[in-house]
Design a protein around this motif. Structure first.
Motif, PDB file in Angstrom:
ATOM      1  N   THR A   7      35.667  86.722  19.133  1.00 36.64           N
ATOM      2  CA  THR A   7      35.542  87.154  17.752  1.00 36.64           C
ATOM      3  C   THR A   7      36.859  87.597  17.126  1.00 36.64           C
ATOM      4  OG1 THR A   7      34.960  89.371  18.502  1.00 36.64           O
ATOM      5  CG2 THR A   7      33.137  87.836  18.022  1.00 36.64           C
ATOM      6  N   ARG A   8      37.951  87.617  17.902  1.00 37.18           N
ATOM      7  CA  ARG A   8      39.239  88.018  17.326  1.00 37.18           C
ATOM      8  C   ARG A   8      40.381  87.472  18.166  1.00 37.18           C
ATOM      9  NH1 ARG A   8      41.238  92.004  20.545  1.00 37.18           N
ATOM     10  NH2 ARG A   8      39.728  93.171  21.753  1.00 37.18           N
ATOM     11  N   ALA A   9      41.568  87.458  17.552  1.00 34.46           N
ATOM     12  CA  ALA A   9      42.770  87.048  18.281  1.00 34.46           C
ATOM     13  C   ALA A   9      42.919  87.936  19.513  1.00 34.46           C
ATOM     14  CB  ALA A   9      43.989  87.172  17.379  1.00 34.46           C
ATOM     15  N   GLY A  10      43.357  87.352  20.583  1.00 35.14           N
ATOM     16  CA  GLY A  10      43.459  88.080  21.845  1.00 35.14           C
ATOM     17  C   GLY A  10      42.335  87.712  22.797  1.00 35.14           C
ATOM     18  N   HIS A  11      41.196  87.306  22.258  1.00 35.03           N
ATOM     19  CA  HIS A  11      40.134  86.786  23.120  1.00 35.03           C
ATOM     20  C   HIS A  11      40.577  85.406  23.576  1.00 35.03           C
ATOM     21  CE1 HIS A  11      36.756  89.453  21.245  1.00 35.03           C
ATOM     22  NE2 HIS A  11      37.651  90.145  21.931  1.00 35.03           N
ATOM     23  N   ARG A  12      40.448  85.128  24.840  1.00 35.56           N
ATOM     24  CA  ARG A  12      40.989  83.901  25.401  1.00 35.56           C
ATOM     25  C   ARG A  12      39.882  82.958  25.858  1.00 35.56           C
ATOM     26  NH1 ARG A  12      46.076  83.929  27.195  1.00 35.56           N
ATOM     27  NH2 ARG A  12      45.802  81.745  26.745  1.00 35.56           N
ATOM     28  N   PRO A  13      40.103  81.653  25.726  1.00 34.76           N
ATOM     29  CA  PRO A  13      39.155  80.677  26.266  1.00 34.76           C
ATOM     30  C   PRO A  13      39.140  80.761  27.792  1.00 34.76           C
ATOM     31  CG  PRO A  13      40.667  79.651  24.719  1.00 34.76           C
ATOM     32  CD  PRO A  13      41.196  81.019  24.991  1.00 34.76           C
ATOM     33  N   SER A  14      38.071  80.280  28.366  1.00 42.99           N
ATOM     34  CA  SER A  14      37.969  80.258  29.828  1.00 42.99           C
ATOM     35  C   SER A  14      38.770  79.084  30.389  1.00 42.99           C
ATOM     36  CB  SER A  14      36.502  80.123  30.251  1.00 42.99           C
ATOM     37  OG  SER A  14      36.029  78.816  29.948  1.00 42.99           O
ATOM     38  N   GLY A  15      39.017  79.113  31.685  1.00 43.01           N
ATOM     39  CA  GLY A  15      39.686  77.997  32.349  1.00 43.01           C
ATOM     40  C   GLY A  15      38.899  76.706  32.183  1.00 43.01           C
ATOM     41  N   THR A  16      37.584  76.813  32.213  1.00 41.45           N
ATOM     42  CA  THR A  16      36.733  75.632  32.024  1.00 41.45           C
ATOM     43  C   THR A  16      36.913  75.071  30.611  1.00 41.45           C
ATOM     44  OG1 THR A  16      35.119  76.473  33.613  1.00 41.45           O
ATOM     45  CG2 THR A  16      34.349  74.792  32.069  1.00 41.45           C
ATOM     46  N   ASP A  17      37.010  75.953  29.625  1.00 41.21           N
ATOM     47  CA  ASP A  17      37.226  75.503  28.250  1.00 41.21           C
ATOM     48  C   ASP A  17      38.541  74.734  28.132  1.00 41.21           C
ATOM     49  OD1 ASP A  17      34.875  76.716  27.427  1.00 41.21           O
ATOM     50  OD2 ASP A  17      35.878  78.511  26.668  1.00 41.21           O
ATOM     51  N   PHE A  18      39.603  75.257  28.771  1.00 39.13           N
ATOM     52  CA  PHE A  18      40.895  74.567  28.748  1.00 39.13           C
ATOM     53  C   PHE A  18      40.829  73.241  29.490  1.00 39.13           C
ATOM     54  CE2 PHE A  18      43.175  78.765  28.055  1.00 39.13           C
ATOM     55  CZ  PHE A  18      43.502  78.472  26.748  1.00 39.13           C
ATOM     56  N   SER A  19      40.150  73.226  30.617  1.00 43.88           N
ATOM     57  CA  SER A  19      40.035  71.997  31.407  1.00 43.88           C
ATOM     58  C   SER A  19      39.295  70.917  30.620  1.00 43.88           C
ATOM     59  CB  SER A  19      39.312  72.287  32.721  1.00 43.88           C
ATOM     60  OG  SER A  19      39.131  71.105  33.457  1.00 43.88           O
ATOM     61  N   GLN A  20      38.165  71.278  30.046  1.00 48.36           N
ATOM     62  CA  GLN A  20      37.398  70.308  29.261  1.00 48.36           C
ATOM     63  C   GLN A  20      38.179  69.866  28.029  1.00 48.36           C
ATOM     64  OE1 GLN A  20      33.752  72.451  28.554  1.00 48.36           O
ATOM     65  NE2 GLN A  20      32.867  71.840  30.518  1.00 48.36           N
ATOM     66  N   GLY A  21      38.868  70.808  27.379  1.00 40.84           N
ATOM     67  CA  GLY A  21      39.674  70.470  26.214  1.00 40.84           C
ATOM     68  C   GLY A  21      40.831  69.554  26.574  1.00 40.84           C
ATOM     69  N   GLY A  22      41.457  69.802  27.728  1.00 40.84           N
ATOM     70  CA  GLY A  22      42.546  68.939  28.181  1.00 40.84           C
ATOM     71  C   GLY A  22      42.075  67.520  28.431  1.00 40.84           C
ATOM     72  N   LYS A  23      40.902  67.416  29.021  1.00 39.74           N
ATOM     73  CA  LYS A  23      40.333  66.082  29.265  1.00 39.74           C
ATOM     74  C   LYS A  23      40.081  65.373  27.931  1.00 39.74           C
ATOM     75  CE  LYS A  23      36.616  63.729  31.621  1.00 39.74           C
ATOM     76  NZ  LYS A  23      35.404  63.783  32.386  1.00 39.74           N
ATOM     77  N   TRP A  24      39.505  66.088  26.974  1.00 40.11           N
ATOM     78  CA  TRP A  24      39.239  65.538  25.645  1.00 40.11           C
ATOM     79  C   TRP A  24      40.545  65.123  24.974  1.00 40.11           C
ATOM     80  CZ3 TRP A  24      35.270  63.773  22.970  1.00 40.11           C
ATOM     81  CH2 TRP A  24      35.328  63.720  21.591  1.00 40.11           C
ATOM     82  N   LEU A  25      41.582  65.964  25.109  1.00 43.85           N
ATOM     83  CA  LEU A  25      42.885  65.675  24.515  1.00 43.85           C
ATOM     84  C   LEU A  25      43.470  64.379  25.070  1.00 43.85           C
ATOM     85  CD1 LEU A  25      45.320  66.678  22.750  1.00 43.85           C
ATOM     86  CD2 LEU A  25      46.181  67.748  24.850  1.00 43.85           C
ATOM     87  N   VAL A  26      43.477  64.250  26.388  1.00 44.90           N
ATOM     88  CA  VAL A  26      44.096  63.095  27.045  1.00 44.90           C
ATOM     89  C   VAL A  26      43.277  61.820  26.862  1.00 44.90           C
ATOM     90  CG1 VAL A  26      44.717  62.146  29.313  1.00 44.90           C
ATOM     91  CG2 VAL A  26      45.375  64.480  28.707  1.00 44.90           C
ATOM     92  N   GLU A  27      41.968  61.933  26.937  1.00 47.53           N
ATOM     93  CA  GLU A  27      41.130  60.739  26.902  1.00 47.53           C
ATOM     94  C   GLU A  27      40.781  60.270  25.491  1.00 47.53           C
ATOM     95  OE1 GLU A  27      37.695  61.399  29.364  1.00 47.53           O
ATOM     96  OE2 GLU A  27      38.923  61.609  31.182  1.00 47.53           O
ATOM     97  N   VAL A  28      40.759  61.170  24.523  1.00 48.13           N
ATOM     98  CA  VAL A  28      40.291  60.791  23.178  1.00 48.13           C
ATOM     99  C   VAL A  28      41.353  61.003  22.099  1.00 48.13           C
ATOM    100  CG1 VAL A  28      38.554  61.228  21.400  1.00 48.13           C
ATOM    101  CG2 VAL A  28      37.900  61.320  23.818  1.00 48.13           C
ATOM    102  N   ILE A  29      41.871  62.207  22.000  1.00 51.08           N
ATOM    103  CA  ILE A  29      42.733  62.552  20.863  1.00 51.08           C
ATOM    104  C   ILE A  29      44.085  61.843  20.924  1.00 51.08           C
ATOM    105  CG2 ILE A  29      43.937  64.445  19.702  1.00 51.08           C
ATOM    106  CD1 ILE A  29      41.491  66.190  20.554  1.00 51.08           C
ATOM    107  N   LEU A  30      44.779  61.919  22.053  1.00 47.46           N
ATOM    108  CA  LEU A  30      46.104  61.299  22.137  1.00 47.46           C
ATOM    109  C   LEU A  30      46.055  59.775  21.964  1.00 47.46           C
ATOM    110  CD1 LEU A  30      47.804  63.434  24.926  1.00 47.46           C
ATOM    111  CD2 LEU A  30      48.071  63.607  22.441  1.00 47.46           C
ATOM    112  N   PRO A  31      45.108  59.073  22.597  1.00 48.20           N
ATOM    113  CA  PRO A  31      45.057  57.621  22.351  1.00 48.20           C
ATOM    114  C   PRO A  31      44.725  57.270  20.901  1.00 48.20           C
ATOM    115  CG  PRO A  31      43.859  58.161  24.358  1.00 48.20           C
ATOM    116  CD  PRO A  31      44.190  59.471  23.684  1.00 48.20           C
TER     117      PRO A  31
END
Length: 121
Positions: A93-117
């Protein structure tokens, strides 16, 4: 932005953020998150911004290469970049709250497989 394919000085720029923050009770359903993102960053391309705070002020300076850019120059610069967050879920709900490792992992996969191409920054 509409001018993304023309780029900034001929180079396509993808700004990668960490995550969004939400009001308590909001869900991570894309029906909520996608319009939220479009509204937040759609305002960056206009001279009718609702604010933005320190984070967006810094990005305005970076994109315009000006220490105190006016809103028209900043809005023009935003029309030539793409923005996405690595975490596709709200972090809290505010800056300083951090995503989980799973959120980063899933986001990284989305970034590499969908967004960058797709965007080829």
């Amino acid at each position: 932005g509409r001018g993304y394919w023309k780029g900034v000085e001929g180079r396509r720029v993808l700004l990668l953020g960490e995550s969004h923050y939400r009001e308590a009770g909001w869900t991570d359903d894309p029906v909520v998150t996608r319009p939220f993102t479009r509204e937040t960053f759609g305002d960056m391309q206009t001279c009718n911004r609702k604010g933005g705070g320190k984070f967006f002020d810094e990005l305005d300076r970076l994109l315009t290469d000006q220490s105190s850019p006016n809103v028209v120059d900043a809005a023009h610069a935003w029309q030539h970049v793409a923005f996405c967050n690595l975490s596709q879920r709200f972090a809290g709900t505010r800056a300083g709250h951090r995503p989980s490792g799973t959120d980063f992992s899933q986001g990284g996969k989305w970034l590499v497989e969908v967004i960058l191409p797709l965007l080829r920054p």
